[in-house]
Design an enzyme around this catalytic site. Structure first.
Site, short mmCIF file in Angstrom:
data_model
loop_
_atom_site.label_atom_id
_atom_site.label_comp_id
_atom_site.label_asym_id
_atom_site.label_seq_id
_atom_site.Cartn_x
_atom_site.Cartn_y
_atom_site.Cartn_z
N CYS A 16 22.13 42.08 -23.45
CA CYS A 16 22.21 43.24 -24.51
C CYS A 16 22.39 44.77 -23.86
O CYS A 16 22.47 45.65 -24.64
CB CYS A 16 21.12 43.03 -25.41
SG CYS A 16 19.70 43.60 -25.08
N CYS A 31 18.72 41.67 -28.98
CA CYS A 31 19.33 40.93 -27.62
C CYS A 31 19.60 39.38 -28.42
O CYS A 31 18.73 38.67 -28.53
CB CYS A 31 18.54 40.83 -26.66
SG CYS A 31 18.68 40.13 -25.25
N CYS A 40 13.26 42.36 -21.35
CA CYS A 40 14.21 42.91 -21.68
C CYS A 40 13.52 43.48 -23.03
O CYS A 40 12.78 42.90 -23.63
CB CYS A 40 15.42 42.19 -22.36
SG CYS A 40 16.22 42.73 -23.71
N TYR A 66 -4.49 0.95 8.35
CA TYR A 66 -3.87 -0.20 7.86
C TYR A 66 -3.27 -1.13 8.79
O TYR A 66 -2.63 -2.16 8.38
CB TYR A 66 -2.54 0.44 7.30
CG TYR A 66 -1.85 1.70 7.89
CD1 TYR A 66 -1.13 1.21 9.25
CD2 TYR A 66 -1.69 2.95 7.74
CE1 TYR A 66 -0.59 1.88 9.89
CE2 TYR A 66 -0.91 3.87 8.53
CZ TYR A 66 -0.30 3.41 9.62
OH TYR A 66 0.62 4.34 10.51
N ASP A 72 1.92 10.11 4.03
CA ASP A 72 2.75 11.05 4.76
C ASP A 72 1.81 11.96 5.84
O ASP A 72 1.81 13.17 5.39
CB ASP A 72 3.29 12.23 3.73
CG ASP A 72 4.65 12.51 4.35
OD1 ASP A 72 4.92 12.06 5.27
OD2 ASP A 72 5.40 13.43 3.71
N LYS A 94 11.04 3.72 0.04
CA LYS A 94 10.78 4.98 0.00
C LYS A 94 11.03 5.50 -1.57
O LYS A 94 11.67 5.22 -2.44
CB LYS A 94 11.72 5.84 0.66
CG LYS A 94 11.62 5.57 2.22
CD LYS A 94 10.33 6.17 2.93
CE LYS A 94 10.87 7.61 3.24
NZ LYS A 94 11.26 7.88 4.56
N LYS A 124 2.41 4.57 1.32
CA LYS A 124 3.04 5.17 2.53
C LYS A 124 2.79 6.46 2.72
O LYS A 124 3.16 7.42 2.02
CB LYS A 124 4.62 5.00 2.81
CG LYS A 124 5.08 5.34 4.23
CD LYS A 124 6.33 5.06 4.35
CE LYS A 124 6.86 4.97 5.70
NZ LYS A 124 6.77 6.63 6.07
N GLU A 160 0.86 -1.30 -0.02
CA GLU A 160 -0.03 0.03 -0.06
C GLU A 160 0.76 1.32 0.20
O GLU A 160 1.94 1.22 0.30
CB GLU A 160 -0.90 0.04 1.28
CG GLU A 160 -0.86 -0.87 2.24
CD GLU A 160 -1.59 -0.52 3.50
OE1 GLU A 160 -2.68 -0.61 3.34
OE2 GLU A 160 -1.17 -0.47 4.62
S1 IVH Z 1 2.45 0.20 8.74
C1 IVH Z 1 4.43 -2.27 11.85
N1 IVH Z 1 1.60 1.34 6.67
O1 IVH Z 1 4.97 4.92 8.48
C2 IVH Z 1 4.06 -1.56 10.75
N2 IVH Z 1 2.65 2.43 8.05
O2 IVH Z 1 7.68 4.63 9.12
C3 IVH Z 1 3.47 -0.28 11.17
N3 IVH Z 1 2.71 4.83 7.63
O3 IVH Z 1 4.59 5.03 12.03
C4 IVH Z 1 3.22 0.69 10.05
N4 IVH Z 1 1.55 4.82 5.61
O4 IVH Z 1 2.97 6.50 10.50
C5 IVH Z 1 2.12 1.34 7.83
N5 IVH Z 1 0.37 2.19 4.77
C6 IVH Z 1 1.03 2.07 5.69
C7 IVH Z 1 1.72 3.38 6.30
C8 IVH Z 1 2.43 3.73 7.34
C9 IVH Z 1 2.18 5.47 6.25
C10 IVH Z 1 3.66 5.43 8.48
C11 IVH Z 1 3.31 5.01 10.03
C12 IVH Z 1 4.43 4.62 10.67
C13 IVH Z 1 5.58 5.09 9.57
C14 IVH Z 1 6.51 4.35 9.66
#
Ligand code: IVH
Length: 685
Positions: A424, A445, A439, A238, A130, A327, A128, A126
């Site tokens: 120029c 120019c 300009c 999640y 922010d 990442k 990640k 999935e």
């Molecule tokens: S799983 C043991 N799934 O990433 C697994 N984390 O760097 C626990 N985060 O503290 C996290 N999206 O805040 C998981 N789809 C996702 C996520 C996710 C964002 C963040 C979360 C965690 C941090 C770890």
């Protein structure tokens, strides 16, 4: 009937027990929330939804004893806090190990296979998000506590704030919900909401948030729940921390399925993927989607799906061995400004550029970043020697976001925007808004000339193959080329004289020039580089006017009748053709053999023929049939061959034939040639 009585005697006078009605309303509201936030498939309009909430509010006001803490009306309303209580997590909230390359993901996959003895592993992948991690505790299906991650063992109790996030369910909806459940997920601020929030902050003279993540964190840490309630926060679930009192599903994928049933929003991009290469494909897939998502993500997460395998793999130092964050390359990095230079563009716009110590950002090495214009330099106060934050998101050109003032060396000086063109020496004027500095030198120019020639010969313009930037620069610097027309007067030997040019490439270039002489009107117009006239506008203009002469002579009014041409564009076009210098260049281009085939005019006119279907029959007194047809098309009409119910006019001359009879039958308006002009002069209906 008053609203209250209506409530009591819900629907056609049948009396309803208020506690039953309250419960029914709550169930309905929760179901609509679920459809909206989880299924993304709302079943009623916002106003009907608001109506249900209002009815519930008024019933609860009348019967305060029926109010429950998890009623949908109780999302906000609590008084400000003095501070947040700390909460110890029942199960620690782990963090994730990071991978930055396919190799590192490969090592993770290998460790997972070795640790479980499996040949290949199924992962849940999935995005990640922010945002910030949050833990939500439910007892018997009701939300009792929300806590931040904190240090992983102890977090802060932010229940009152979290309750106001409408995508977080206050009560869960399935009969399979375990009596005790603690789930984890990410609270985040969608980007459009973030932008609006910062606009409001700016309007109120309050501090701007740096990014959506900080804004989400800042919002959850507001002591006054009313403030947090106004912040556009959202949530994806999640993971599970505690699942007690009923058997938990045996895989991460099934857990997500159940959580969704319970009423939690699950990221729609979550997938089960098998093996390493599917993980890497997923990464590429999500990276390509990244710019189109309305929330920020900084990578993807892979989690071993089987719970048994997760247990076998366990955790090392606060991160599970069964999960990994992959990442994306960072979109922001810091580096040092070595110099600030001014670039002169094709239309004379002066753009300040920061020359940087090369830095890897957004997946590439960047050594220049735009500073946009004088106003932006002023706002940022960037100086030579400053450490700055550079951003490169997607394929957007890298820009300087901010200056790290703590790292400013002594003795730096404010950047002074030049008053004369650095190339120029001509004067500099500002555009209306004062934002763009230009300009005034035009093609005198050399910077503007070089950029104009590069544009003129580019692929979508005259498409002169092999005439690259370096050659253009030599041609201009040596004085051989002073206007685009000079290109067509060059000889092979003149080319061969240039640096890094052999006879062969000189010949190729002559061939390329020869080929490009035969062009099209839209390409030619685009190549001229009239400000505001891009490829699409050039195409529309060519189709509208049909010939260069017609366009050159067009009045502002008639230019403005062209689709997508407003007063600003019309003015630029008029100005361009009014300059005798430009007319001369065009004339010599044509003398030197640049030509294009005639095009059939397709006009969207404003007159009475615009969008009308017209048929011509018989012999007209002065125009040939073809001339009449061309003329009508230029007026925006569609000319067809046979009369039908869709025909608007029949233009009829001598000896008309059966089309005439049919038009009479259908009641279609019949025109003689001398009436055509009057229709064209009318406003369209
Ligand atoms: S799983 C043991 N799934 O990433 C697994 N984390 O760097 C626990 N985060 O503290 C996290 N999206 O805040 C998981 N789809 C996702 C996520 C996710 C964002 C963040 C979360 C965690 C941090 C770890």
């Amino acid at each position: 009937m008053t609203k209250r009585k209506e409530n009591k005697q819900h629907r056609s006078g049948v009396s309803v027990d208020p506690s039953q009605r309250v419960e029914a309303l709550r169930a309905q509201i929760e179901e609509h929330n679920y459809r909206y936030h989880v299924l993304d498939d709302p079943a009623i309009s916002d106003s009907r939804y608001d109506g249900l909430v209002r009815e519930l509010e008024s019933l609860e006001a009348e019967h305060p004893e029926l109010v429950t803490p998890n009623s949908p009306t109780q999302r906000v309303g609590a008084a400000p806090l003095d501070g947040f209580q700390s909460v110890e997590h029942q199960v620690p909230m782990l963090s994730l190990n990071n991978a930055f390359s396919p190799r590192e993901v490969g090592e993770f996959d290998r460790r997972c296979r070795e640790g479980t003895g499996r040949e290949s592993i199924s992962y849940v992948a999935e995005p990640k998000i922010d945002g910030l991690a949050i833990s939500l505790t439910y007892e018997h299906g009701g939300l009792i506590r929300a806590a931040t991650r904190g240090d992983g063992r102890t977090g802060e109790d932010v229940t009152l704030n979290v309750r106001s996030i409408s995508s977080i369910p206050l009560r869960l909806r399935s009969d399979r919900v375990p009596p005790s459940l603690e789930v984890r997920g990410e609270v985040f601020m969608p980007v459009p909401g973030f932008d609006r929030l910062n606009q409001q902050q700016k309007a109120r003279n309050e501090k701007l948030y740096v990014n959506p993540r900080n804004a989400a964190a800042g919002s959850l840490r507001q002591l006054d729940p009313q403030i947090c309630a106004q912040r556009p926060l959202s949530f994806f679930c999640y993971a599970v921390g505690v699942w007690q009192g009923s058997p938990a599903p045996d895989s991460q994928m099934r857990i997500l399925g159940e959580l969704r049933e319970f009423g939690f929003p699950i990221n729609p991009l979550a997938r089960e993927v098998h093996g390493l290469s599917a993980c890497l494909e997923y990464y590429d897939h999500v990276m390509a989607l990244r710019a189109s998502l309305d929330y920020e993500i900084d990578g993807v997460v892979y989690k071993v799906s089987s719970v048994e395998d997760q247990q076998a793999l366990g955790a090392v130092s606060r991160a599970p061995r069964w999960a990994m964050a992959h990442k994306f390359p960072a979109e922001e990095e810091t580096t040092v400004v070595k110099a600030i230079e001014i670039q002169v563009g094709r239309t004379g716009a002066l753009t300040p550029v920061a020359r940087l110590d090369p830095v890897f950002v957004g997946g590439v090495t960047v050594s220049n970043a735009t500073l946009h214009n004088a106003e932006e330099i002023e706002r940022l106060d960037v100086r030579k020697g400053d450490t700055v934050v550079i951003r490169r998101a997607g394929d957007v050109i890298p820009e300087v976001v901010s200056v790290v003032l703590d790292k400013r060396p002594r003795g730096t000086r404010r950047f002074k925007f030049p008053k004369a063109c650095p190339v120029c020496g001509s004067g500099v004027t500002s555009d209306e808004g004062g934002v763009i500095q230009r300009c005034e030198g035009g093609l005198v120019c050399s910077a503007q000339l070089k950029e104009s020639i590069k544009h003129f010969s580019s692929r979508l313009a005259m498409d002169i193959e092999g005439l690259g930037a370096k050659l253009v620069e030599q041609l201009v610097d040596s004085g051989r080329v002073k206007t685009p027309a000079d290109l067509f007067a060059l000889s092979a030997s003149e080319f061969a004289d240039l640096e890094r040019m052999g006879e062969k490439s000189a010949d190729n270039l002559m061939d390329a020039l020869e080929k490009s002489r035969a062009t099209t009107l839209p390409r030619f117009l685009f190549a001229l580089g009239i400000p505001q006239v891009g490829e699409a506008t050039a195409q529309t203009l060519a189709e509208h006017f049909g010939t260069l002469e017609a366009l050159q002579e067009a009045s502002l009014e008639s230019l403005e009748t062209v689709a997508d041409v407003g007063p600003v564009v019309a003015d630029e076009i008029r100005r361009f053709f009014d300059q005798s210098h430009n007319r001369k260049v065009i004339a010599s281009l044509r003398e030197r053999g640049v030509s294009w085939p005639e095009i059939t005019v397709r006009t969207e006119s404003n007159g009475g023929f615009a969008g009308k279907t017209v048929v011509i029959t018989g012999t007209l007194p002065s125009l040939s049939r073809d001339e009449a047809r061309q003329w009508l098309i230029a007026q925006g009409a569609k000319v067809t061959g046979s009369v039908s119910s869709r025909t608007d006019f029949l233009v009829s001359g001598a000896d008309p034939g059966s089309k005439y009879d049919k038009a009479v039958d259908l009641g279609i308006r019949i025109l003689e040639e001398h009436e055509m002009q009057a229709i064209a002069d009318q406003a369209p209906d």
